[in-house]
Scaffold this motif. Structure first.
Motif, PDB file in Angstrom:
ATOM      1  N   ARG A   1       0.838  -1.208   0.000  1.00 15.21           N
ATOM      2  CA  ARG A   1       0.000   0.000   0.000  1.00 15.21           C
ATOM      3  C   ARG A   1       0.867   1.250   0.000  1.00 15.21           C
ATOM      4  O   ARG A   1       0.620   2.204  -0.746  1.00 15.21           O
TER       5      ARG A   1
ATOM      6  N   VAL B   1       2.335   2.055  -3.383  1.00 13.28           N
ATOM      7  CA  VAL B   1       1.336   2.620  -4.293  1.00 13.28           C
ATOM      8  C   VAL B   1       1.062   4.088  -3.944  1.00 13.28           C
ATOM      9  O   VAL B   1       1.013   4.951  -4.837  1.00 13.28           O
ATOM     10  N   LEU B   2       0.900   4.385  -2.675  1.00 13.83           N
ATOM     11  CA  LEU B   2       0.634   5.767  -2.274  1.00 13.83           C
ATOM     12  C   LEU B   2       1.823   6.672  -2.574  1.00 13.83           C
ATOM     13  O   LEU B   2       1.664   7.845  -2.919  1.00 13.83           O
TER      14      LEU B   2
ATOM     15  N   GLU C   1       1.533   7.491  -6.227  1.00  7.88           N
ATOM     16  CA  GLU C   1       0.515   8.514  -6.503  1.00  7.88           C
ATOM     17  C   GLU C   1       1.011   9.901  -6.114  1.00  7.88           C
ATOM     18  O   GLU C   1       0.892  10.858  -6.890  1.00  7.88           O
TER      19      GLU C   1
ATOM     20  N   LEU D   1      -7.192   5.935  -3.849  1.00  7.78           N
ATOM     21  CA  LEU D   1      -6.465   6.673  -4.877  1.00  7.78           C
ATOM     22  C   LEU D   1      -7.335   7.749  -5.507  1.00  7.78           C
ATOM     23  O   LEU D   1      -8.531   7.550  -5.721  1.00  7.78           O
ATOM     24  N   ASN D   2      -6.715   8.860  -5.842  1.00  6.07           N
ATOM     25  CA  ASN D   2      -7.433   9.973  -6.442  1.00  6.07           C
ATOM     26  C   ASN D   2      -7.236  10.081  -7.948  1.00  6.07           C
ATOM     27  O   ASN D   2      -8.123  10.539  -8.659  1.00  6.07           O
TER      28      ASN D   2
ATOM     29  N   LEU E   1      -4.220   7.980  -9.658  1.00  2.00           N
ATOM     30  CA  LEU E   1      -3.339   6.925 -10.163  1.00  2.00           C
ATOM     31  C   LEU E   1      -4.155   5.779 -10.754  1.00  2.00           C
ATOM     32  O   LEU E   1      -5.157   5.361 -10.174  1.00  2.00           O
TER      33      LEU E   1
END
Length: 359
Positions: free
Chosen positions: A40, A43-44, A47, A77-78, A80
């Motif tokens: 996680r 991934v963040l 982004e 996610l916003n 990505l």
């Protein structure tokens, strides 16, 4: 293929769902072991760093489940996109289509799919039928995810189904990314995928593959796009980047590296053989050509080379691939979160990039 969001190239990162994160290659590190929290955070990081997409790899022997992870991370996610790897040999296509459509809705229409021509766990299917099965799966997924009725009488699946109620945000199948160098893989790609992925190689080899795959897809009235999967080591100076690359291998036991390569599920594939040949052709310091370092492949199967250099050198290397026709990059580095930050700060702002246009 036009889209108001489309720009020069798509730049993706990689989240290590399959226990492939290290400070020192080949040396397990409990802090970097695949887990929900660790993957996680990668991934963040991608982004917040401005990447366009991120590959979520899949393997049934290592790490955590890709589909479950994609569903969990999607609402966080916003902007990505996710490139969710799916192992065709383990999936029933109608169920997989429903999962893909659901996650695409959760993600606001930003899901992309990496098709893996896998065996069933415990099964070994010869190359030709395995890729025929993969092509069937791609055709079924494209029909179902485009809201079409399905009347499929194939070698591996016989399905007669009404259009599924749930669909993707766009109403169309998401782009299918797929790679492979064997004759069977190339033919399956030419007939079924949207983005053909390559692992690192010398410039002349990359050009030859693009030429071949362009001609193959044209025979079937299709046009492929091309992607390039590579590791990266970028630092303020070339000397610092080379030192960082050497440090990655500084604790590798050669026997352990060979064992890691041998136990990989794709250890006998044409692509892996090409990576081994690239490594064997490299100079004494591991460089196959300027700024392309093959040392990564001494400790892992699959993608085995890294673009190494200062920001301008890494940028120039990527731009040279773009000039050949590459439109999508899937990059990674070790440790993944730290190298994502370095690339995002030093190189990404200089690239004209954005999500790949969709039909």
């Amino acid at each position: 293929m036009t889209n108001g969001q489309a720009r020069g190239c798509e730049v993706s990162w990689f989240s290590a769902l399959c226990d492939d994160d290290y400070e020192f290659l080949g040396v397990p590190d409990a802090r970097l072991k695949s887990s929900w929290a660790h993957c996680r955070d990668i991934v963040l990081q991608a982004e917040s760093g401005g990447f366009d997409n991120i590959l979520l790899p899949s393997g049934y022997q290592l790490g955590i489940d890709t589909t479950a992870f994609a569903a969990a991370i999607a609402p966080m996610l916003n902007r990505l996109a996710l490139l969710m790897a799916v192992r065709v040999g383990e999936a029933w296509p109608p169920q997989l289509a429903r999962q893909i459509a659901t996650i695409d809705q959760m993600l606001g229409g930003r899901l992309t799919i990496n098709i893996i021509s896998s065996d069933m766990p415990g099964e070994t299917l010869a190359s030709a039928p395995r890729y025929r099965r993969t092509l069937e799966a791609m055709h079924i997924l494209k029909a179902m995810l485009s809201g079409e009725s399905l009347d499929h009488d194939g070698e591996f699946w016989q399905l007669k189904l009404d259009p599924p109620r749930i669909g993707t945000v766009s109403g169309k199948a998401p782009p299918l990314y797929f790679g492979g160098l064997s004759e069977d893989a190339r033919e399956a790609a030419a007939k079924g995928c949207d983005v053909f992925l390559m692992w690192p190689d010398k410039a002349e080899t990359v050009r030859a593959i693009i030429t071949d795959m362009t001609a193959r897809s044209a025979k079937y009235g299709r046009t492929l796009r091309f992607g390039y999967r590579a590791h990266v080591v970028v630092r303020d100076t070339e000397t610092e980047a080379r030192t960082a690359a050497d440090r990655l291998l500084s604790k590798l036991d050669m026997a352990q590296g060979a064992a890691i390569r041998a136990k990989s599920l794709d250890s006998n594939s044409a692509g892996v053989a090409a990576q081994a040949a690239l490594r064997e052709s490299a100079s004494y310091d591991g460089y196959a050509e300027a700024n392309l370092w093959t040392g990564i492949g001494r400790a892992r199967s699959g993608c085995g080379a890294a673009i190494v250099g200062d920001p301008d050198q890494v940028l120039a290397k990527l731009e040279s691939y773009r000039a050949m026709g590459i439109e999508a990059f899937i990059l990674s580095g070790y440790p993944h979160a730290a190298e994502a930050d370095l690339f995002a700060r030093h190189v990404l702002p200089k690239l004209d990039h954005g999500p790949l246009a969709r039909d």
